[in-house]
Design an enzyme around this catalytic site. Sequence first.
Site, mmCIF file in Angstrom:
data_model
loop_
_atom_site.group_PDB
_atom_site.id
_atom_site.type_symbol
_atom_site.label_atom_id
_atom_site.label_comp_id
_atom_site.label_asym_id
_atom_site.label_seq_id
_atom_site.Cartn_x
_atom_site.Cartn_y
_atom_site.Cartn_z
ATOM 1 N N ARG A 77 0.831 -1.200 0.000
ATOM 2 C CA ARG A 77 0.000 0.000 0.000
ATOM 3 C C ARG A 77 0.873 1.262 0.000
ATOM 4 N NH1 ARG A 77 -4.554 0.209 4.443
ATOM 5 N NH2 ARG A 77 -2.819 0.776 5.790
ATOM 6 N N LYS B 266 -2.657 6.670 1.394
ATOM 7 C CA LYS B 266 -2.591 6.986 2.822
ATOM 8 C C LYS B 266 -1.665 8.181 3.022
ATOM 9 C CE LYS B 266 -2.954 4.450 7.156
ATOM 10 N NZ LYS B 266 -4.419 4.381 7.313
HETATM 11 C C1 LIG Z 1 -5.534 3.575 7.430
HETATM 12 C C2 LIG Z 1 -6.907 3.863 6.988
HETATM 13 C C3 LIG Z 1 -7.935 2.893 7.001
HETATM 14 C C4 LIG Z 1 -7.761 1.530 7.607
HETATM 15 O O1 LIG Z 1 -6.821 0.738 6.980
HETATM 16 P P1 LIG Z 1 -6.227 -0.516 7.745
HETATM 17 O O2 LIG Z 1 -5.184 -1.029 6.822
HETATM 18 O O3 LIG Z 1 -7.330 -1.479 7.946
HETATM 19 O O4 LIG Z 1 -5.681 -0.015 9.026
HETATM 20 C C5 LIG Z 1 -9.158 3.228 6.486
HETATM 21 N N1 LIG Z 1 -9.404 4.457 6.000
HETATM 22 C C6 LIG Z 1 -8.463 5.430 5.990
HETATM 23 C C7 LIG Z 1 -8.794 6.755 5.436
HETATM 24 C C8 LIG Z 1 -7.186 5.155 6.473
HETATM 25 O O5 LIG Z 1 -6.258 6.116 6.449
#
Ligand SMILES: *Cc1c(COP(=O)(O)O)cnc(C)c1O
Length: 361
Positions: free
Chosen positions: A102, A205
């Site tokens: 990711r 992210k």
């Molecule tokens: C990090 C995040 C998530 C959750 O992702 P995980 O990998 O399950 O921790 C969901 N939505 C947003 C906007 C995020 O930044």
Amino acid sequence: MDFVFSFINKAYLCNQILNTFCMETPNWSELSFGYMPTDYNIRCAYRNGKWGTLEITSDTTIPMHVAATSLHYGQEAFEGLKAFMGKDGKIRIFRPDENAKRLQSTCDGIMMPKMSTELFLEAVVKAVTLNKRFVPPYGSGASLYIRPLLIGTSPQVGVKPADEYLFLIFVMPVGPYFKEGFKPTPMVILRQYDRAAPLGTGTYKVGGNYAASLVAGEKAHAMGYSAVLYLDAKEKKYVDECGPANFFGIKNNTYITPESTSILPSITNKSLMQLARDMGMKVEQRRVPVEELSTFEEAGACGTAAVISPIIRIDDIVENISYQFSKNGEAGPVCTRLYEKLRAIQNGDEPDVHGWNVVID
Ligand SMILES: *Cc1c(COP(=O)(O)O)cnc(C)c1O
């Protein structure tokens, strides 16, 4: 000889005193989700077109150029994952390879250099191993949160990507998300705010998405809601992201989660979809019209911090509609089963049939 001995002794004692008084391991039952210093963080610099070696430091600050691109143009990405202490004394890191992938996708999204999955994993394992005394014990419900960060560090005043980058990882013990048990909370639709645009950075992210969500999030908290349920920014017809988490609904033995070009692909959601299939449920990833909320038997938000936050009710304030999911204030049976199953795999209490955990002896 005597002098050398007393010197070593003093150095050892100083270290002991430092460990005891400055960096005592926390009271595991009192932990919340907040920053806390640990012993080391790991760093790796990107210069002259390549990644350097992993460096270990106890310094919690970064020297930065005043014109660094991360400060001016948001070249910043992060990740979040957890490590758990098992009954067998082994530490399990949950799906770090997915975080590596990711982060690579985020790098493509905001023009930062990608790091190999191998180097990312090496850095994660190093960060956990060096801070082993901060991994909360089995049974405490607490875990070690791992925060990788990647930032543009070299100067640029024209809008261009940086030439140099810094990758770092710090860790901190965090408490169980549900201190008073696995209880559903209310969420709210605030139609006057968007988090990310359909073809924008919602799938990456990056910190910018969080900055864009602060006003709505604070407003929701002030009104007694735990998060904002965003609708798609273009038409306001479909369910999108749920604050910093993904949304899912349950009906007719089916796990339904929105498909959208502005949702961050959650690793928890991906795992829950697999577990739902394993339990014989159907899984649908598709557009979810907001009216469909009235048909769900259960609903929840999912992410690394909580695994699942069951939702008791969603209020669509502007439309004056309320969607109710729990009548007795308890989490539904499907949410509970999925939650317990995932936690059991993370803690090493159940066989890891999908090979999700990276185990450190
Ligand atoms: C990090 C995040 C998530 C959750 O992702 P995980 O990998 O399950 O921790 C969901 N939505 C947003 C906007 C995020 O930044």
